[in-house]
Motif scaffolding. Structure first.
Motif, short mmCIF file in Angstrom:
data_model
loop_
_atom_site.label_atom_id
_atom_site.label_comp_id
_atom_site.label_asym_id
_atom_site.label_seq_id
_atom_site.Cartn_x
_atom_site.Cartn_y
_atom_site.Cartn_z
N ALA A 21 0.81 -1.21 0.00
CA ALA A 21 0.00 0.00 0.00
C ALA A 21 0.85 1.26 0.00
N GLY A 22 1.89 1.30 0.85
CA GLY A 22 2.72 2.50 0.92
C GLY A 22 3.38 2.79 -0.41
N GLY A 23 3.97 1.75 -1.02
CA GLY A 23 4.61 1.94 -2.32
C GLY A 23 3.63 2.35 -3.39
N MET A 24 2.41 1.79 -3.36
CA MET A 24 1.42 2.14 -4.36
C MET A 24 1.01 3.60 -4.22
N ILE A 25 0.76 4.04 -2.99
CA ILE A 25 0.31 5.42 -2.77
C ILE A 25 1.40 6.41 -3.17
N VAL A 26 2.63 6.15 -2.71
CA VAL A 26 3.74 7.04 -3.04
C VAL A 26 4.00 7.02 -4.55
N GLY A 27 4.05 5.82 -5.14
CA GLY A 27 4.33 5.71 -6.56
C GLY A 27 3.25 6.37 -7.41
N PHE A 28 1.99 6.14 -7.08
CA PHE A 28 0.90 6.74 -7.86
C PHE A 28 0.91 8.26 -7.75
#
Length: 310
Positions: free
Chosen positions: A148-155
């Protein structure tokens, strides 16, 4: 294995078609937002494929989960089915081919740029997961970084990258990402050398390097790919760039593991930071905006539209 091969072939074919559709359809001023959609969509797709699917398997078992994902893929494909083609096949005057792509000097320069840039952004990150585990980061925190953290930051950074490409151009964003990645990798290398591996330091660095900075940088790189691709064979040209990226990534995965095993994580991250810094002049030299391919061929988007009307 045969089923997996069919899935891989279908996925790669759809990916090529989407890339070609974007190159053929979008004006250069929209390339930043287009690649925000590509990079941000990759993070959302990973969340659906690795997150939502597992939740479905836990709730309704494997078969129904697979059926649900197939229905979802069909729904996501409706926009392409319902929207008109931007370039009817009858209007195509050149047969797309790899040979045509490699004849162009700008294309060959772009392949060199793709190789250097992919190596600079990815090679240092292959050992990030093992390093975090060995440094004592718990699996829950690692799951946050990869999930989730990577997805939010990446998006979020992919969207920001699109706005930045629109404002400053792809080369400027690639240079910015290289500078930031050099700093992040240097920080990871220093933490590995000194043993200062507190989670409060490592997790922000890991999220920044593996999700945020990479997302911004690849929005800029993909925008450059679109600029270099010939609209008459956008799928072929863009695919060559991405295959170069993938090939360099596979080589880097093996090399990073060898360096980390024999010389330690500090040497691995330090070498990656040095290579990232050395890539800066390559991007400055090869990242200059090429002449418009439509101007090169004596064809503009507007004249092409008029020709199709006639």
């Amino acid at each position: 294995m045969a089923t997996f091969m069919v899935i891989a072939f279908a996925a790669s074919t759809v990916d090529i078609a989407c890339d070609g559709h974007a190159v053929e359809s979008l004006h250069q001023r929209h390339h930043g937002w287009a690649n925000s959609a590509q990079v941000g969509g990759a993070y959302l797709g990973a969340a659906i494929g690795s997150g939502l699917f597992l939740l479905l398997v836990a709730q309704v078992e494997w078969a129904w989960a697979m059926i649900s994902m197939a229905v979802l893929l069909s729904l996501l494909g409706l926009p392409f089915l319902l929207s008109p083609s931007s370039k009817p096949e009858a209007a195509r005057l050149q047969r797309p081919s790899v040979t045509n792509a490699l004849r162009r000097v700008e294309m060959r320069k772009g392949l060199v740029l793709a190789a250097f840039y992919a190596a600079s952004q990815k090679w240092g990150l292959f050992m990030l997961g093992p390093f975090l585990i060995d440094a004592g980061v718990d699996l829950g925190s690692l799951g946050t970084i990869n999930g989730a953290g990577g997805m939010i930051v990446g998006f979020g950074c992919a969207i920001a990258g699109g706005a930045c490409v629109r404002a400053w151009g792809s080369r400027g964003i690639m240079i910015l990402a290289l500078i930031l990645q050099t700093v992040a990798l240097s920080g990871l290398g220093l933490a590995a050398w000194t043993g200062n591996t507190t989670q409060s330091l490592l997790i922000p660095l890991a999220l920044a390097s593996s999700s945020g900075i990479m997302a911004i940088g690849f929005v800029g790189l993909y925008a450059r790919f679109m600029e270099l691709s010939d609209p008459r064979q956008g799928g072929v040209d863009f695919t060559l760039f991405q295959c170069t990226d993938a090939l360099v990534s596979m080589i880097g995965g093996v090399g990073s593991g060898w360096i980390a095993q024999h010389f330690g994580y500090g040497a691995c991250f330090g070498a990656a930071a040095a290579f990232t810094a050395l890539t800066l002049p390559v991007v400055v030299l090869l990242g200059q905006r090429p002449p418009s391919l439509s101007e090169e061929n004596g064809i503009s988007h507007s004249s092409g539209a008029v020709a199709r009307q006639l």
